[in-house]
Motif scaffolding. Structure first.
Motif, PDB file in Angstrom:
ATOM      1  N   ILE A  33      37.850  50.830  48.223  1.00 43.92           N
ATOM      2  CA  ILE A  33      38.548  51.624  49.232  1.00 43.92           C
ATOM      3  C   ILE A  33      39.601  50.761  49.921  1.00 43.92           C
ATOM      4  O   ILE A  33      40.721  51.189  50.153  1.00 43.92           O
ATOM      5  CB  ILE A  33      37.541  52.178  50.265  1.00 43.92           C
ATOM      6  CG1 ILE A  33      36.647  53.218  49.599  1.00 43.92           C
ATOM      7  CG2 ILE A  33      38.274  52.793  51.456  1.00 43.92           C
ATOM      8  CD1 ILE A  33      35.397  53.545  50.382  1.00 43.92           C
ATOM      9  N   LEU A  34      39.219  49.516  50.236  1.00 45.33           N
ATOM     10  CA  LEU A  34      40.153  48.620  50.917  1.00 45.33           C
ATOM     11  C   LEU A  34      41.311  48.229  50.016  1.00 45.33           C
ATOM     12  O   LEU A  34      42.433  48.085  50.461  1.00 45.33           O
ATOM     13  CB  LEU A  34      39.438  47.344  51.368  1.00 45.33           C
ATOM     14  CG  LEU A  34      38.560  47.451  52.595  1.00 45.33           C
ATOM     15  CD1 LEU A  34      38.189  46.056  53.046  1.00 45.33           C
ATOM     16  CD2 LEU A  34      39.245  48.195  53.729  1.00 45.33           C
ATOM     17  N   ALA A  44      48.219  45.306  36.883  1.00 43.70           N
ATOM     18  CA  ALA A  44      46.826  45.076  37.283  1.00 43.70           C
ATOM     19  C   ALA A  44      45.891  45.381  36.120  1.00 43.70           C
ATOM     20  O   ALA A  44      44.979  44.614  35.820  1.00 43.70           O
ATOM     21  CB  ALA A  44      46.472  45.943  38.482  1.00 43.70           C
ATOM     22  N   VAL A  45      46.131  46.498  35.460  1.00 44.37           N
ATOM     23  CA  VAL A  45      45.281  46.871  34.341  1.00 44.37           C
ATOM     24  C   VAL A  45      45.437  45.860  33.211  1.00 44.37           C
ATOM     25  O   VAL A  45      44.472  45.401  32.619  1.00 44.37           O
ATOM     26  CB  VAL A  45      45.624  48.298  33.862  1.00 44.37           C
ATOM     27  CG1 VAL A  45      44.860  48.634  32.591  1.00 44.37           C
ATOM     28  CG2 VAL A  45      45.282  49.305  34.956  1.00 44.37           C
ATOM     29  N   LEU A  94      48.494  40.592  49.255  1.00 43.01           N
ATOM     30  CA  LEU A  94      47.217  39.903  49.087  1.00 43.01           C
ATOM     31  C   LEU A  94      46.139  40.861  48.600  1.00 43.01           C
ATOM     32  O   LEU A  94      45.354  40.532  47.721  1.00 43.01           O
ATOM     33  CB  LEU A  94      46.786  39.280  50.419  1.00 43.01           C
ATOM     34  CG  LEU A  94      47.382  37.917  50.730  1.00 43.01           C
ATOM     35  CD1 LEU A  94      47.128  37.551  52.170  1.00 43.01           C
ATOM     36  CD2 LEU A  94      46.801  36.851  49.812  1.00 43.01           C
ATOM     37  N   LYS A  95      46.109  42.045  49.177  1.00 38.66           N
ATOM     38  CA  LYS A  95      45.091  43.017  48.780  1.00 38.66           C
ATOM     39  C   LYS A  95      45.299  43.467  47.339  1.00 38.66           C
ATOM     40  O   LYS A  95      44.349  43.676  46.598  1.00 38.66           O
ATOM     41  CB  LYS A  95      45.100  44.216  49.725  1.00 38.66           C
ATOM     42  CG  LYS A  95      44.456  43.847  51.048  1.00 38.66           C
ATOM     43  CD  LYS A  95      44.204  45.037  51.926  1.00 38.66           C
ATOM     44  CE  LYS A  95      43.334  44.614  53.105  1.00 38.66           C
ATOM     45  NZ  LYS A  95      43.284  45.631  54.156  1.00 38.66           N
ATOM     46  N   ARG A  96      46.565  43.581  46.951  1.00 36.06           N
ATOM     47  CA  ARG A  96      46.853  43.995  45.578  1.00 36.06           C
ATOM     48  C   ARG A  96      46.396  42.904  44.606  1.00 36.06           C
ATOM     49  O   ARG A  96      45.737  43.170  43.607  1.00 36.06           O
ATOM     50  CB  ARG A  96      48.353  44.263  45.427  1.00 36.06           C
ATOM     51  CG  ARG A  96      48.726  44.932  44.126  1.00 36.06           C
ATOM     52  CD  ARG A  96      50.200  45.256  44.090  1.00 36.06           C
ATOM     53  NE  ARG A  96      50.996  44.060  44.270  1.00 36.06           N
ATOM     54  CZ  ARG A  96      52.021  43.959  45.133  1.00 36.06           C
ATOM     55  NH1 ARG A  96      52.359  44.969  45.875  1.00 36.06           N
ATOM     56  NH2 ARG A  96      52.683  42.834  45.238  1.00 36.06           N
ATOM     57  N   ARG A 102      39.564  40.369  41.649  1.00 34.03           N
ATOM     58  CA  ARG A 102      38.179  40.790  41.759  1.00 34.03           C
ATOM     59  C   ARG A 102      37.723  41.458  40.465  1.00 34.03           C
ATOM     60  O   ARG A 102      36.617  41.227  39.993  1.00 34.03           O
ATOM     61  CB  ARG A 102      38.020  41.741  42.935  1.00 34.03           C
ATOM     62  CG  ARG A 102      36.595  42.089  43.168  1.00 34.03           C
ATOM     63  CD  ARG A 102      36.407  42.768  44.506  1.00 34.03           C
ATOM     64  NE  ARG A 102      34.993  42.951  44.697  1.00 34.03           N
ATOM     65  CZ  ARG A 102      34.301  43.942  44.128  1.00 34.03           C
ATOM     66  NH1 ARG A 102      34.929  44.804  43.389  1.00 34.03           N
ATOM     67  NH2 ARG A 102      33.014  44.052  44.321  1.00 34.03           N
ATOM     68  N   HIS A 103      38.595  42.268  39.893  1.00 38.64           N
ATOM     69  CA  HIS A 103      38.243  42.911  38.620  1.00 38.64           C
ATOM     70  C   HIS A 103      38.095  41.876  37.514  1.00 38.64           C
ATOM     71  O   HIS A 103      37.371  42.076  36.554  1.00 38.64           O
ATOM     72  CB  HIS A 103      39.292  43.958  38.239  1.00 38.64           C
ATOM     73  CG  HIS A 103      39.043  45.275  38.909  1.00 38.64           C
ATOM     74  ND1 HIS A 103      38.431  46.322  38.272  1.00 38.64           N
ATOM     75  CD2 HIS A 103      39.296  45.692  40.168  1.00 38.64           C
ATOM     76  CE1 HIS A 103      38.317  47.327  39.119  1.00 38.64           C
ATOM     77  NE2 HIS A 103      38.842  46.986  40.273  1.00 38.64           N
TER      78      HIS A 103
END
Ligand code: ZN
Length: 121
Positions: A33-34, A44-45, A94-96, A102-103
């Motif tokens: 969610i964050l 990203a993928v 940073l969140k991106r 994380r993934h």
């Protein structure tokens, strides 16, 4: 009485429970969610998939991601505010990057008191 994640319905212990807009979430859902990883974000993928095929995950990181990883390596753990200040990056970026890392299981986030601390996986 265990809590139940409002998103995936998993039972969660109180200490693993994250609250968002008054609802309990497990760590995975809370982090999603964050920092949602959008399916329409090809980079990203791509990064996550490259890792799945590669042996050395750090070799697939972008220079920006390496900066974050190296910073956390030196510090052990940091809040997003500390990273924004020390890496001179906006929160959004940073969140991106964190969502990607994380993934890839390079970084993870833990909750301490009411702070979220980012650390190596
Ligand atoms: Zn959940």
């Amino acid at each position: 009485m265990p809590y139940q994640c409002a998103r995936c319905n998993k039972s969660i212990e109180k200490f693993q429970c994250y609250e968002h807009q008054g609802k309990p979430f497990c760590e995975d859902c809370y982090m999603d969610i964050l920092s949602p990883m959008k399916a329409c974000d090809p980079w990203a993928v791509h990064s996550a998939q490259t890792f799945l095929q590669g042996k050395d995950k750090l070799s697939t990181l972008t220079p920006l991601q390496l900066n974050i990883v190296n910073y956390l390596k030196g510090k052990g753990e940091a809040t997003i505010e500390e990273m924004m200040e020390n890496l001179n990056l906006p929160e959004e970026a940073l969140k991106r990057e964190f969502a990607v890392l994380r993934h890839m299981e390079v970084l993870r986030a833990t909750k301490k008191g009411d702070k979220i601390l980012y650390t190596l996986f």
